[in-house]
Design a protein around this motif. Structure first.
Motif, PDB file in Angstrom:
ATOM      1  N   ARG A  15       0.827  -1.200   0.000  1.00 40.66           N
ATOM      2  CA  ARG A  15       0.000   0.000   0.000  1.00 40.66           C
ATOM      3  C   ARG A  15       0.867   1.257   0.000  1.00 40.66           C
ATOM      4  NH1 ARG A  15      -1.544   4.032   2.554  1.00 40.66           N
ATOM      5  NH2 ARG A  15      -0.438   3.537   4.448  1.00 40.66           N
ATOM      6  N   ARG A  16       1.889   1.279   0.856  1.00 39.85           N
ATOM      7  CA  ARG A  16       2.797   2.439   0.914  1.00 39.85           C
ATOM      8  C   ARG A  16       3.577   2.586  -0.396  1.00 39.85           C
ATOM      9  NH1 ARG A  16       4.069   0.324   5.878  1.00 39.85           N
ATOM     10  NH2 ARG A  16       6.132  -0.235   5.123  1.00 39.85           N
ATOM     11  N   MET A  17       4.043   1.457  -0.946  1.00 41.92           N
ATOM     12  CA  MET A  17       4.789   1.510  -2.196  1.00 41.92           C
ATOM     13  C   MET A  17       3.913   2.075  -3.306  1.00 41.92           C
ATOM     14  SD  MET A  17       6.423  -1.580  -4.440  1.00 41.92           S
ATOM     15  CE  MET A  17       4.785  -2.063  -4.927  1.00 41.92           C
ATOM     16  N   PHE A  18       2.662   1.600  -3.409  1.00 45.82           N
ATOM     17  CA  PHE A  18       1.759   2.093  -4.445  1.00 45.82           C
ATOM     18  C   PHE A  18       1.461   3.577  -4.248  1.00 45.82           C
ATOM     19  CE2 PHE A  18      -2.183   3.041  -6.552  1.00 45.82           C
ATOM     20  CZ  PHE A  18      -2.006   2.449  -7.787  1.00 45.82           C
ATOM     21  N   GLU A  19       1.289   3.992  -3.022  1.00 48.25           N
ATOM     22  CA  GLU A  19       0.996   5.404  -2.729  1.00 48.25           C
ATOM     23  C   GLU A  19       2.097   6.310  -3.279  1.00 48.25           C
ATOM     24  OE1 GLU A  19      -1.159   8.594  -1.604  1.00 48.25           O
ATOM     25  OE2 GLU A  19      -1.833   6.523  -1.562  1.00 48.25           O
TER      26      GLU A  19
END
Length: 140
Positions: A15-19
Protein backbone atom coordinates in the motif's frame (compact mmCIF):
# COMPACT_ATOMS: atom_id res chain seq x y z
CA UNK A 1 -6.13 7.28 0.89
CA UNK A 2 -5.08 9.29 -2.12
CA UNK A 3 -5.17 7.40 -5.41
CA UNK A 4 -5.81 3.93 -4.07
CA UNK A 5 -9.38 3.95 -2.87
CA UNK A 6 -9.89 1.46 -0.08
CA UNK A 7 -6.98 -0.95 -0.49
CA UNK A 8 -8.17 -4.14 1.15
CA UNK A 9 -5.99 -6.86 2.54
CA UNK A 10 -3.06 -7.08 4.90
CA UNK A 11 -0.07 -5.72 2.99
CA UNK A 12 0.89 -2.30 4.33
CA UNK A 13 4.23 -2.40 2.47
CA UNK A 14 2.48 -2.72 -0.91
CA UNK A 15 0.00 0.00 0.00
CA UNK A 16 2.80 2.44 0.91
CA UNK A 17 4.79 1.51 -2.20
CA UNK A 18 1.76 2.09 -4.44
CA UNK A 19 1.00 5.40 -2.73
CA UNK A 20 4.47 6.61 -3.77
CA UNK A 21 4.22 5.18 -7.33
CA UNK A 22 3.69 8.26 -9.47
CA UNK A 23 3.94 6.35 -12.76
CA UNK A 24 1.06 3.99 -11.95
CA UNK A 25 -1.09 6.66 -10.33
CA UNK A 26 -0.63 9.02 -13.31
CA UNK A 27 -1.93 6.24 -15.57
CA UNK A 28 -5.08 6.14 -13.43
CA UNK A 29 -4.33 2.83 -11.73
CA UNK A 30 -6.05 1.97 -8.48
CA UNK A 31 -4.85 -0.57 -5.94
CA UNK A 32 -7.96 -2.61 -5.16
CA UNK A 33 -6.44 -5.22 -2.87
CA UNK A 34 -3.05 -6.24 -1.51
CA UNK A 35 -2.38 -9.23 0.70
CA UNK A 36 0.66 -11.39 1.39
CA UNK A 37 1.79 -12.49 -2.07
CA UNK A 38 -1.35 -11.20 -3.81
CA UNK A 39 -2.57 -7.95 -5.33
CA UNK A 40 -5.32 -6.61 -7.57
CA UNK A 41 -4.87 -3.40 -9.56
CA UNK A 42 -7.41 -1.73 -11.87
CA UNK A 43 -6.97 0.71 -14.77
CA UNK A 44 -9.29 2.31 -17.34
CA UNK A 45 -7.80 2.59 -20.83
CA UNK A 46 -7.70 6.25 -21.84
CA UNK A 47 -7.38 7.90 -25.25
CA UNK A 48 -3.63 8.53 -24.85
CA UNK A 49 -3.06 4.77 -24.45
CA UNK A 50 -4.30 3.83 -27.94
CA UNK A 51 -1.76 3.04 -30.68
CA UNK A 52 -1.88 3.45 -34.47
CA UNK A 53 -4.01 0.32 -34.84
CA UNK A 54 -6.76 1.78 -32.67
CA UNK A 55 -6.07 -0.61 -29.79
CA UNK A 56 -4.29 -0.07 -26.49
CA UNK A 57 -0.52 -0.14 -26.72
CA UNK A 58 0.75 -3.37 -25.17
CA UNK A 59 3.17 -1.41 -23.00
CA UNK A 60 0.27 -0.06 -20.96
CA UNK A 61 -1.15 -3.55 -20.40
CA UNK A 62 2.34 -4.70 -19.39
CA UNK A 63 2.67 -1.75 -16.99
CA UNK A 64 -0.62 -2.62 -15.33
CA UNK A 65 0.47 -6.25 -14.87
CA UNK A 66 3.90 -5.15 -13.66
CA UNK A 67 2.33 -2.90 -11.03
CA UNK A 68 0.19 -5.76 -9.68
CA UNK A 69 3.32 -7.97 -9.71
CA UNK A 70 5.26 -5.37 -7.70
CA UNK A 71 2.48 -5.06 -5.12
CA UNK A 72 2.28 -8.84 -4.72
CA UNK A 73 6.01 -9.44 -4.22
CA UNK A 74 6.67 -6.44 -1.97
CA UNK A 75 5.14 -7.48 1.31
CA UNK A 76 5.47 -6.81 4.98
CA UNK A 77 8.60 -8.28 6.53
CA UNK A 78 10.48 -8.61 3.24
CA UNK A 79 13.12 -6.24 1.93
CA UNK A 80 12.80 -4.22 -1.27
CA UNK A 81 11.85 -6.62 -4.07
CA UNK A 82 12.25 -5.81 -7.77
CA UNK A 83 11.73 -7.57 -11.07
CA UNK A 84 14.58 -9.66 -12.41
CA UNK A 85 12.58 -10.45 -15.55
CA UNK A 86 9.06 -10.74 -16.90
CA UNK A 87 7.15 -12.10 -19.88
CA UNK A 88 3.68 -11.33 -21.16
CA UNK A 89 1.36 -13.05 -23.60
CA UNK A 90 -1.34 -10.85 -25.14
CA UNK A 91 -4.52 -12.85 -25.66
CA UNK A 92 -7.07 -10.25 -26.83
CA UNK A 93 -7.04 -6.61 -27.97
CA UNK A 94 -7.91 -3.79 -25.59
CA UNK A 95 -9.85 -0.67 -26.57
CA UNK A 96 -10.27 2.84 -25.25
CA UNK A 97 -12.74 2.83 -22.39
CA UNK A 98 -12.03 -0.76 -21.34
CA UNK A 99 -11.52 -1.27 -17.62
CA UNK A 100 -8.77 -3.78 -16.96
CA UNK A 101 -8.16 -5.68 -13.74
CA UNK A 102 -4.80 -7.32 -13.05
CA UNK A 103 -4.75 -10.03 -10.39
CA UNK A 104 -1.34 -11.17 -9.14
CA UNK A 105 -0.54 -14.32 -7.17
CA UNK A 106 2.91 -15.28 -5.95
CA UNK A 107 3.46 -18.89 -7.03
CA UNK A 108 6.74 -19.54 -5.24
CA UNK A 109 9.35 -17.73 -3.16
CA UNK A 110 12.74 -19.35 -2.71
CA UNK A 111 15.64 -17.62 -1.02
CA UNK A 112 15.63 -14.07 -2.34
CA UNK A 113 13.82 -15.08 -5.56
CA UNK A 114 10.18 -15.52 -6.48
CA UNK A 115 7.74 -16.12 -9.31
CA UNK A 116 4.45 -14.20 -9.60
CA UNK A 117 1.69 -14.84 -12.15
CA UNK A 118 -0.65 -12.02 -13.17
CA UNK A 119 -3.86 -12.39 -15.15
CA UNK A 120 -5.26 -9.26 -16.80
CA UNK A 121 -8.99 -9.30 -17.47
CA UNK A 122 -11.67 -7.13 -19.01
CA UNK A 123 -14.74 -8.37 -17.18
CA UNK A 124 -14.56 -12.16 -17.46
CA UNK A 125 -12.37 -12.10 -20.60
CA UNK A 126 -8.66 -12.80 -20.21
CA UNK A 127 -6.65 -10.12 -22.00
CA UNK A 128 -3.09 -11.10 -21.05
CA UNK A 129 -1.04 -13.49 -18.94
CA UNK A 130 2.14 -12.15 -17.29
CA UNK A 131 4.84 -14.03 -15.38
CA UNK A 132 7.29 -12.01 -13.33
CA UNK A 133 10.45 -13.13 -11.63
CA UNK A 134 11.47 -11.22 -8.52
CA UNK A 135 14.63 -10.66 -6.51
CA UNK A 136 14.76 -9.26 -2.98
CA UNK A 137 17.64 -6.81 -2.70
CA UNK A 138 17.95 -6.60 1.08
CA UNK A 139 16.45 -8.04 4.20
CA UNK A 140 15.42 -11.26 2.46
Amino acid sequence: MSGIGEALGGNETARRMFEADQASKNLGMRLVEAGPGTATVEMAVGPLMVNGHGIAHGGFVFTLADTAFACACNRDGRGVTVASGADITFVAPVHEGDVLVATAVERVAYGRNGVVDVTVRRGEDVIAEFRGRSRTLNGG
